[in-house]
Structure formats: C-alpha cells, structure tokens
Design a protein around this motif. Structure first.
Motif, PDB file in Angstrom:
ATOM      1  N   GLY A 236      85.670  16.615  66.053  1.00 36.68           N
ATOM      2  CA  GLY A 236      84.276  16.549  65.621  1.00 36.68           C
ATOM      3  C   GLY A 236      83.350  17.383  66.474  1.00 36.68           C
ATOM      4  O   GLY A 236      83.761  17.953  67.494  1.00 36.68           O
ATOM      5  N   PRO A 237      82.086  17.439  66.054  1.00 35.30           N
ATOM      6  CA  PRO A 237      81.095  18.266  66.742  1.00 35.30           C
ATOM      7  C   PRO A 237      80.919  17.922  68.224  1.00 35.30           C
ATOM      8  O   PRO A 237      81.201  16.799  68.650  1.00 35.30           O
ATOM      9  CB  PRO A 237      79.818  17.991  65.941  1.00 35.30           C
TER      10      PRO A 237
ATOM     11  N   ALA B 153      75.418  19.396  69.246  1.00 33.63           N
ATOM     12  CA  ALA B 153      75.333  19.224  67.789  1.00 33.63           C
ATOM     13  C   ALA B 153      75.247  17.741  67.435  1.00 33.63           C
ATOM     14  O   ALA B 153      74.473  17.348  66.552  1.00 33.63           O
ATOM     15  CB  ALA B 153      76.548  19.853  67.109  1.00 33.63           C
ATOM     16  N   SER B 154      76.027  16.914  68.140  1.00 33.21           N
ATOM     17  CA  SER B 154      75.999  15.477  67.869  1.00 33.21           C
ATOM     18  C   SER B 154      74.611  14.911  68.166  1.00 33.21           C
ATOM     19  O   SER B 154      74.061  14.129  67.378  1.00 33.21           O
ATOM     20  CB  SER B 154      77.037  14.746  68.733  1.00 33.21           C
TER      21      SER B 154
ATOM     22  N   ALA C 117      72.032  16.127  65.480  1.00 32.89           N
ATOM     23  CA  ALA C 117      72.216  15.524  64.159  1.00 32.89           C
ATOM     24  C   ALA C 117      71.854  14.043  64.175  1.00 32.89           C
ATOM     25  O   ALA C 117      71.332  13.507  63.208  1.00 32.89           O
ATOM     26  CB  ALA C 117      73.659  15.705  63.690  1.00 32.89           C
TER      27      ALA C 117
ATOM     28  N   HIS D  81      75.397  22.674  58.700  1.00 36.52           N
ATOM     29  CA  HIS D  81      76.546  22.614  59.619  1.00 36.52           C
ATOM     30  C   HIS D  81      76.403  23.708  60.686  1.00 36.52           C
ATOM     31  O   HIS D  81      76.558  23.448  61.886  1.00 36.52           O
ATOM     32  CB  HIS D  81      77.820  22.821  58.781  1.00 36.52           C
TER      33      HIS D  81
ATOM     34  N   CYS E 171      77.575  22.529  64.378  1.00 35.14           N
ATOM     35  CA  CYS E 171      78.698  21.602  64.203  1.00 35.14           C
ATOM     36  C   CYS E 171      80.026  22.357  64.226  1.00 35.14           C
ATOM     37  O   CYS E 171      80.091  23.515  63.840  1.00 35.14           O
ATOM     38  CB  CYS E 171      78.578  20.857  62.875  1.00 35.14           C
ATOM     39  N   ARG E 172      81.071  21.673  64.649  1.00 33.82           N
ATOM     40  CA  ARG E 172      82.420  22.210  64.554  1.00 33.82           C
ATOM     41  C   ARG E 172      83.320  21.140  63.923  1.00 33.82           C
ATOM     42  O   ARG E 172      82.968  19.959  63.913  1.00 33.82           O
ATOM     43  CB  ARG E 172      82.968  22.633  65.923  1.00 33.82           C
TER      44      ARG E 172
ATOM     45  N   SER F 240      81.489  17.918  59.240  1.00 37.44           N
ATOM     46  CA  SER F 240      80.199  17.226  59.160  1.00 37.44           C
ATOM     47  C   SER F 240      80.007  16.815  57.707  1.00 37.44           C
ATOM     48  O   SER F 240      80.732  17.290  56.832  1.00 37.44           O
ATOM     49  CB  SER F 240      79.036  18.121  59.610  1.00 37.44           C
TER      50      SER F 240
ATOM     51  N   CYS G 276      72.394  14.880  58.626  1.00 37.71           N
ATOM     52  CA  CYS G 276      73.753  15.387  58.818  1.00 37.71           C
ATOM     53  C   CYS G 276      74.509  14.376  59.671  1.00 37.71           C
ATOM     54  O   CYS G 276      74.014  13.936  60.712  1.00 37.71           O
ATOM     55  CB  CYS G 276      73.679  16.738  59.535  1.00 37.71           C
TER      56      CYS G 276
ATOM     57  N   THR H  41      77.827  13.505  61.950  1.00 39.88           N
ATOM     58  CA  THR H  41      78.853  14.233  62.707  1.00 39.88           C
ATOM     59  C   THR H  41      80.121  13.417  62.904  1.00 39.88           C
ATOM     60  O   THR H  41      81.113  13.939  63.384  1.00 39.88           O
ATOM     61  CB  THR H  41      78.302  14.663  64.080  1.00 39.88           C
TER      62      THR H  41
END
Ligand SMILES: Nc1ncnc2c1ncn2[C@@H]1O[C@H](COP(=O)(O)OP(=O)(O)O)[C@@H](O)[C@H]1O
Ligand SMILES: [Mg+2]
Length: 316
Positions: free
Chosen positions: A85-86, A90-91, A94, A251, A256-257, A260, A277, A279
């Motif tokens: 996950g992100p 990013a987490s 989001a 995303h 994000c990676r 998402s 979004c 995550t």
C-alpha cells in the motif's frame, strides 16, 4: 514455502472489526498461496513481535486511524520491513480529507464544495457564530457533515435544514480535530480502484453501490444483502472513462503506490465529484476493491498475492 508475510489487522481504530475481517481473509489467501503467514493484531507487542519474527514483508490490512494515516507505515519503514500500500506521505494526505480536497481543487479534480472547521475554531475562535453563512457558501441544502479523518461513514450525517447543522457538527467532532461540511451530491455512488502494474497504474472497472436504504452507511457497507453492487457502474461509457481518468489522477496526485480506491458521486447530469481516496481499501466479503478486481479476472488470492509481490519485489 514462499516468503514470510505478517498480516497486520485489528488495532484500536473504530474500524477494528472490519479490519479483522479483511485481515483474516487476506491471511487465508496468502496461506493458500503457500506463504508463511503471521497474522498480527496490533497491540504493544507489535514491534517486539515483528523484530522476533522478521517477516519478509507486511500486508497492511488495517483501516482507520493509525493504520491508514501513515503512522504504522512510518514505523515499518523505520524497522526496514517492506509493506503493501501507499507510503507515509500519501497515506497521511489521503487520510486528511480537508487537505486532500485542497489538492484536488488545485489540480482541477472536481470535489463537492466544503468548509472545514477545527474543534479549536469552535472552542477558542467563535466559529459557531458563523454557521449561518455555511449553507449559502456551499450552494444550499442538503449538506453532509463528516469528520475529516475517519472512514466507514462513521460520524457522518446528511443535513437537510439549518436547525440540524449544529447537532450534526457535535456528532462529527468526537471523531477528530477537523470536521467538514460539504454539499450533498445526489446521484450515483461509485468506487474506482487503482492497482499498480508493470505498465503503470491500472484503473479497475468502477463499482456502483446502490444501498437499499438509500444511504451507504456502516451497515450498508458491511452487511451482505443491504446494498446492490453493479460492476461496471450503470453509467454511460464516456462517464465511465472520465471517472477512471479521475481515479488515476487522484492516485498519482497523492503519490499513492500499489493500490488505492477513490470514492465518487456522479450527479444526475453525469458530472463526477471525488469524495475521498482510500489507501487501505477493505478486503471483506462485501468490499469494493476485490469486487472490481474480480470483474477483470483477478481473483481474491491473485489480488492479495499481487500486492504482496509489489512489496516484496519493491515494484514502486
Ligand atoms: N458530498 C456527498 N454527497 C453525497 N454523498 C456523500 C457525500 N459525502 C459523503 N457521502 C456519503 O457518505 C459515504 C461516506 O463518505 P466518504 O466521504 O466516502 O467518507 P468515508 O468513507 O471515509 O467515511 C459515501 O460513500 C456517500 O454515501
Ligand atoms: Mg468512502
């Protein structure tokens, strides 16, 4: 035997029970695929256990605060354990709806108009005296009040008139420091999942949620039979393409990676609005990411293994 994977689930967030359901299903899928699985509830024993077990990767099946907001992700990075996950930033972005919506607006991604209030603004700055300005600022009723950082529609209420606004705010404030008042968009509710692949992010078919009660609340999300799901969503092709493009933009914008899931509402004119979004999308029996993946032939075990491989093989 394949690698050792710890599945983090539970924890102390309000979405604990949902996370346990996600985590158990993920653990079963990984065991079926031949991984050595270490299911771990999040307790003060987490760090010592991870240091002792030395898993090759962690699958983050946590939802809500601490599991989805960057906290556990930062800890795992410190411990040097790859995870699904992100990442941390990013987490955190989001998770914070007020902040991510600001970024959406800057990037030209449509999101319902909103105002954010902090608890401090009410307690120490007299913000309550300006609530009369809110309906006009947002284009009138109905409105929705929700915590900026929370999931599963907890603390959320639809507000049809000015009298209900203060009590809706009081209901949302216990969930966090910041609450949003947002324009309610009447229309089709969809969730659009994004899965990284060798050729970049792959956007899965939009899933439409049609709750029988009319409201996609906690019960409608997690009780089988309370909501009808349609994959792909019953929307014109051009709208489906547009929302898939938006999900990809979100995303990428938030950095994000792996995965998402972007929640949206498409109004009666076919105009989409991004709500948020996620995550760490749910992986329960009624969850939307597994449903979308299934529709393109990615079964639950395939999905879980693909995410774990991304962490293990460091596919960014
Ligand atoms: N502005 C809005 N217009 C219409 N429905 C909304 C709006 N905001 C939230 N909802 C409803 O509440 C649900 C949860 O809101 P969401 O913003 O996705 O937060 P979370 O899922 O993190 O609790 C949505 O799936 C949708 O049913
Ligand atoms: Mg949502």
């Amino acid at each position: 035997m394949k690698e050792k994977v710890a599945v983090l689930m539970g924890g102390r967030s309000l979405e604990r029970e949902v996370s346990l359901r996600s985590g158990r299903r993920v653990s079963e899928a990984l065991a079926e695929r031949g991984y050595r699985v270490v299911p771990l509830d999040v307790t003060p024993e987490l760090v010592p256990t991870l240091r002792r077990e030395k898993p090759d990767a962690v699958y983050v099946a946590l939802h809500g605060k601490d599991g989805e907001d960057g906290a556990v992700q930062g800890l795992l990075e410190f411990l040097g354990i790859p995870y699904t996950g992100p990442g941390v930033a990013a987490s955190a972005l989001a998770w914070d709806k007020a902040l991510s919506k600001r970024l959406f607006v800057k990037a030209g991604i449509p999101t319902p108009p909103w105002v954010a209030f902090t608890a401090a603004a009410f307690k120490h700055m007299g913000a309550a005296t300006a609530l009369d300005l809110v309906p006009d600022a947002l284009g009138g009723f109905p409105l929705v009040v929700k915590p900026s950082g929370q999931g599963s529609a907890l603390g959320l209420s639809k507000v049809d008139d000015a009298d209900r606004l203060p009590s809706a705010l009081l209901d949302a404030l216990p969930y966090g420091e910041t609450v949003l008042v947002e324009r309610w968009i009447e229309g089709t509710e969809i969730a659009v999942s994004v899965l990284d692949g060798p050729d970049g992010p792959e956007v899965l078919p939009p899933v439409e949620m049609a709750p029988k009660s009319g409201v996609f609340d906690f019960s409608a999300m997690y009780t089988p039979g309370e909501t009808d799901y349609y994959v792909p969503a019953r929307l014109p092709d051009d709208v489906l393409r547009a929302v898939q493009g938006l999900a990809r933009s979100v995303h990428e914008l938030l950095g994000c990676r792996h995965v998402s899931r972007v929640d949206m509402v498409v109004d009666v004119d076919g105009d989409p609005y991004v709500l948020e979004c996620n995550t760490s999308p749910g992986m329960t029996e009624t969850s939307l990411l597994p449903m979308a993946a299934e529709a393109v032939g990615i079964g639950f075990q395939d999905l879980v293994e693909r995410l774990v491989r991304m962490a293990l093989d460091a596919v960014e």
